[in-house]
Design a protein around this motif. Structure first.
Motif, PDB file in Angstrom:
ATOM      1  N   ASN A 214       0.774  -1.245  -0.181  1.00 25.84           N
ATOM      2  CA  ASN A 214       0.215  -0.028   0.183  1.00 25.84           C
ATOM      3  C   ASN A 214       0.892   1.216  -0.457  1.00 25.84           C
ATOM      4  N   GLU A 215       0.349   2.143  -0.260  1.00 26.31           N
ATOM      5  CA  GLU A 215       0.656   3.841   0.306  1.00 26.31           C
ATOM      6  C   GLU A 215       2.353   3.982   1.175  1.00 26.31           C
ATOM      7  N   GLU A 216       1.240   3.684   2.225  1.00 28.09           N
ATOM      8  CA  GLU A 216       1.872   3.545   3.675  1.00 28.09           C
ATOM      9  C   GLU A 216       3.848   3.158   3.562  1.00 28.09           C
ATOM     10  N   ILE A 217       3.485   2.130   3.498  1.00 32.52           N
ATOM     11  CA  ILE A 217       4.336   0.492   2.951  1.00 32.52           C
ATOM     12  C   ILE A 217       5.319   1.294   2.065  1.00 32.52           C
ATOM     13  N   LYS A 218       4.904   1.773   0.527  1.00 34.58           N
ATOM     14  CA  LYS A 218       5.780   2.453  -0.212  1.00 34.58           C
ATOM     15  C   LYS A 218       6.908   3.796  -0.296  1.00 34.58           C
ATOM     16  N   GLU A 219       6.169   3.986   0.938  1.00 36.48           N
ATOM     17  CA  GLU A 219       6.996   5.696   1.126  1.00 36.48           C
ATOM     18  C   GLU A 219       7.851   4.985   2.158  1.00 36.48           C
ATOM     19  N   ASN A 220       7.771   4.112   3.263  1.00 34.42           N
ATOM     20  CA  ASN A 220       8.101   3.982   4.319  1.00 34.42           C
ATOM     21  C   ASN A 220      10.044   3.497   3.157  1.00 34.42           C
ATOM     22  N   LEU A 221       9.428   2.482   2.817  1.00 34.58           N
ATOM     23  CA  LEU A 221      10.322   1.570   1.747  1.00 34.58           C
ATOM     24  C   LEU A 221      11.463   2.782   1.208  1.00 34.58           C
ATOM     25  N   LEU A 222      10.853   3.544   0.200  1.00 32.97           N
ATOM     26  CA  LEU A 222      11.680   4.407  -0.622  1.00 32.97           C
ATOM     27  C   LEU A 222      12.085   5.249   0.473  1.00 32.97           C
ATOM     28  N   ASP A 223      11.444   6.153   1.512  1.00 31.89           N
ATOM     29  CA  ASP A 223      12.561   6.499   2.280  1.00 31.89           C
ATOM     30  C   ASP A 223      13.822   6.273   3.337  1.00 31.89           C
ATOM     31  N   SER A 224      13.335   4.366   2.798  1.00 33.93           N
ATOM     32  CA  SER A 224      14.618   3.851   4.324  1.00 33.93           C
ATOM     33  C   SER A 224      15.849   3.944   2.762  1.00 33.93           C
ATOM     34  N   PHE A 225      15.178   3.485   1.458  1.00 36.85           N
ATOM     35  CA  PHE A 225      16.680   3.400   0.716  1.00 36.85           C
ATOM     36  C   PHE A 225      17.074   4.797   0.754  1.00 36.85           C
ATOM     37  N   TYR A 226      16.213   6.227   0.564  1.00 37.88           N
ATOM     38  CA  TYR A 226      16.797   7.769   0.444  1.00 37.88           C
ATOM     39  C   TYR A 226      17.259   8.234   1.821  1.00 37.88           C
ATOM     40  N   LYS A 227      17.135   7.808   2.804  1.00 42.59           N
ATOM     41  CA  LYS A 227      17.980   8.039   4.222  1.00 42.59           C
ATOM     42  C   LYS A 227      19.416   7.611   3.802  1.00 42.59           C
ATOM     43  N   ILE A 228      19.465   5.938   3.682  1.00 43.19           N
ATOM     44  CA  ILE A 228      20.716   5.585   3.533  1.00 43.19           C
ATOM     45  C   ILE A 228      22.108   6.262   2.504  1.00 43.19           C
ATOM     46  N   ILE A 229      21.417   6.841   1.087  1.00 42.93           N
ATOM     47  CA  ILE A 229      22.463   7.387   0.673  1.00 42.93           C
ATOM     48  C   ILE A 229      22.715   9.149   0.313  1.00 42.93           C
ATOM     49  N   ARG A 230      21.606   9.625   1.186  1.00 47.28           N
ATOM     50  CA  ARG A 230      21.849  10.929   1.580  1.00 47.28           C
ATOM     51  C   ARG A 230      22.475  10.779   2.828  1.00 47.28           C
ATOM     52  N   GLU A 231      22.550   9.894   3.952  1.00 48.37           N
ATOM     53  CA  GLU A 231      23.766   9.429   4.654  1.00 48.37           C
ATOM     54  C   GLU A 231      25.335   9.590   4.012  1.00 48.37           C
ATOM     55  N   LYS A 232      25.104   8.666   3.280  1.00 52.63           N
ATOM     56  CA  LYS A 232      25.970   8.758   2.669  1.00 52.63           C
ATOM     57  C   LYS A 232      27.485   9.522   1.412  1.00 52.63           C
ATOM     58  N   SER A 233      26.136  10.447   1.018  1.00 49.47           N
ATOM     59  CA  SER A 233      26.375  11.246   0.199  1.00 49.47           C
ATOM     60  C   SER A 233      26.691  12.446   0.507  1.00 49.47           C
ATOM     61  N   THR A 234      27.599  12.938  -0.408  1.00 47.46           N
ATOM     62  CA  THR A 234      28.247  13.792  -0.041  1.00 47.46           C
ATOM     63  C   THR A 234      28.604  14.923  -1.860  1.00 47.46           C
ATOM     64  N   LEU A 235      28.733  16.285  -1.531  1.00 50.31           N
ATOM     65  CA  LEU A 235      28.591  17.086  -2.775  1.00 50.31           C
ATOM     66  C   LEU A 235      30.337  17.222  -2.603  1.00 50.31           C
ATOM     67  N   PHE A 236      30.974  17.325  -4.138  1.00 47.11           N
ATOM     68  CA  PHE A 236      32.112  17.710  -4.605  1.00 47.11           C
ATOM     69  C   PHE A 236      32.200  19.117  -4.392  1.00 47.11           C
ATOM     70  N   PRO A 237      33.761  19.728  -3.817  1.00 49.70           N
ATOM     71  CA  PRO A 237      33.560  20.614  -3.221  1.00 49.70           C
ATOM     72  C   PRO A 237      33.804  21.588  -4.296  1.00 49.70           C
ATOM     73  N   GLU A 238      33.333  21.745  -5.295  1.00 47.85           N
ATOM     74  CA  GLU A 238      33.096  22.634  -6.121  1.00 47.85           C
ATOM     75  C   GLU A 238      32.414  23.353  -7.707  1.00 47.85           C
ATOM     76  N   VAL A 239      31.521  22.308  -6.593  1.00 45.17           N
ATOM     77  CA  VAL A 239      29.930  22.073  -7.636  1.00 45.17           C
ATOM     78  C   VAL A 239      28.898  23.184  -7.040  1.00 45.17           C
ATOM     79  N   GLN A 240      29.585  24.169  -6.400  1.00 42.80           N
ATOM     80  CA  GLN A 240      28.015  24.997  -6.210  1.00 42.80           C
ATOM     81  C   GLN A 240      28.282  25.890  -6.285  1.00 42.80           C
ATOM     82  N   GLU A 241      30.081  26.125  -6.822  1.00 40.29           N
ATOM     83  CA  GLU A 241      30.890  27.170  -7.830  1.00 40.29           C
ATOM     84  C   GLU A 241      30.867  27.390  -8.942  1.00 40.29           C
ATOM     85  N   ILE A 242      30.276  26.747  -9.736  1.00 39.26           N
ATOM     86  CA  ILE A 242      30.214  26.107 -10.998  1.00 39.26           C
ATOM     87  C   ILE A 242      29.373  26.337 -11.136  1.00 39.26           C
TER      88      ILE A 242
END
Length: 258
Positions: free
Chosen positions: A104-132
């Motif tokens: 159901n939609e509740e399950i979908k949102e929770n499982l997708l958010d689990s995936f997002y949470k892990i990649i968000r915690e691990k990801s970093t922005l390369f230092p020159e990105v905002q400048e360029i």
């Protein structure tokens, strides 16, 4: 590498107004090189399990975690692989149906958010990105992004990641394989992006870090720029890019030559 390498020149000087980027390892470092599958099995799916156990509906009854982990991992990663066009949501549905867990939609949102949470915690922005990106915006270039998403996950998760790293507003047009069910090097990926932006392919240049990024640009007959931040390593390529750079800041030097 001395700043950047030019392999061949295009004759369309000052005509490339649509500057398009890949996402992973070009703008954002996911810090998961060669570890996507391991992270899915040992970090994402355990978090999915924990979220499911907390739900008031569709709790996994009489299912051991190990079985849940193996079934979800197989349906997401092993039956279709990371390159196939079956959507992430459909992969989850298949796994849950085998476990007799109602989707159901509740399950979908929770499982997708689990995936997002892990990649968000691990990801970093390369230092020159905002400048360029700010540099290109000030000079009135149109900025685009096309990215293949892991296991055809939905693009709005990547949009959330761009917002988290505070670059969403700096990119005018975004498109993801998980939404259109086409992956690079299919040239339709960039052609659909150009149509969305109301730009011609002749206006485009594509910037990425992998062989597939150079290949899709070649198939679209547009210039390509390879980002190789590891000066001591050569990226294995089937074709030569127009330019090779070790930092996105070198775009300032070469963008008018495209």
């Amino acid at each position: 590498m001395n700043h950047f390498l030019c392999y061949f020149e295009f004759n369309f000087l000052n005509m490339r107004s649509f500057i398009c980027f890949d996402l992973g390892e070009t703008l954002i470092n996911f810090n998961l090189k060669n570890r996507w599958y391991k992270s899915l099995k040992n970090e994402v799916i355990p978090l999915m399990w924990a979220r499911l156990k907390q739900l008031t509906t569709s709790k996994p009854e009489n299912i051991e975690f190990t079985r849940f982990q193996n079934v979800l991992y197989k349906s997401i990663a092993r039956e279709f692989t990371i390159e196939k066009n079956t959507s992430f949501i459909d992969r989850i549905k298949i796994g849950l149906s085998r476990l007799n867990i109602d989707y159901n939609e509740e399950i979908k949102e929770n499982l997708l958010d689990s995936f997002y949470k892990i990649i968000r915690e691990k990801s970093t922005l390369f230092p020159e990105v905002q400048e360029i990106l700010n540099y290109l915006n000030r000079r009135k270039y149109t900025i685009g992004l096309f990215s293949d998403t892991p296991w055809q996950s939905p693009g709005y998760l990547m949009d959330r990641l761009l917002k988290h790293h505070e670059i969403y507003s700096l990119i005018d047009f975004r498109l993801y394989s998980g939404d259109i069910k086409i992956r690079k090097p299919n040239p339709r990926t960039l052609l659909i992006l150009s149509e969305k932006a109301k730009k011609r392919s002749e206006d485009m240049v594509y910037i990425g870090d992998k062989d597939v990024d150079i290949e899709v640009a070649f198939r679209c007959k547009i210039p390509s720029i390879l980002v190789n931040r590891h000066k001591d390593k050569r990226v294995k390529l089937s074709r030569k890019p127009t330019y090779e750079i070790d930092s996105l800041l070198h775009l300032k030097e070469i963008i008018s030559k495209l």
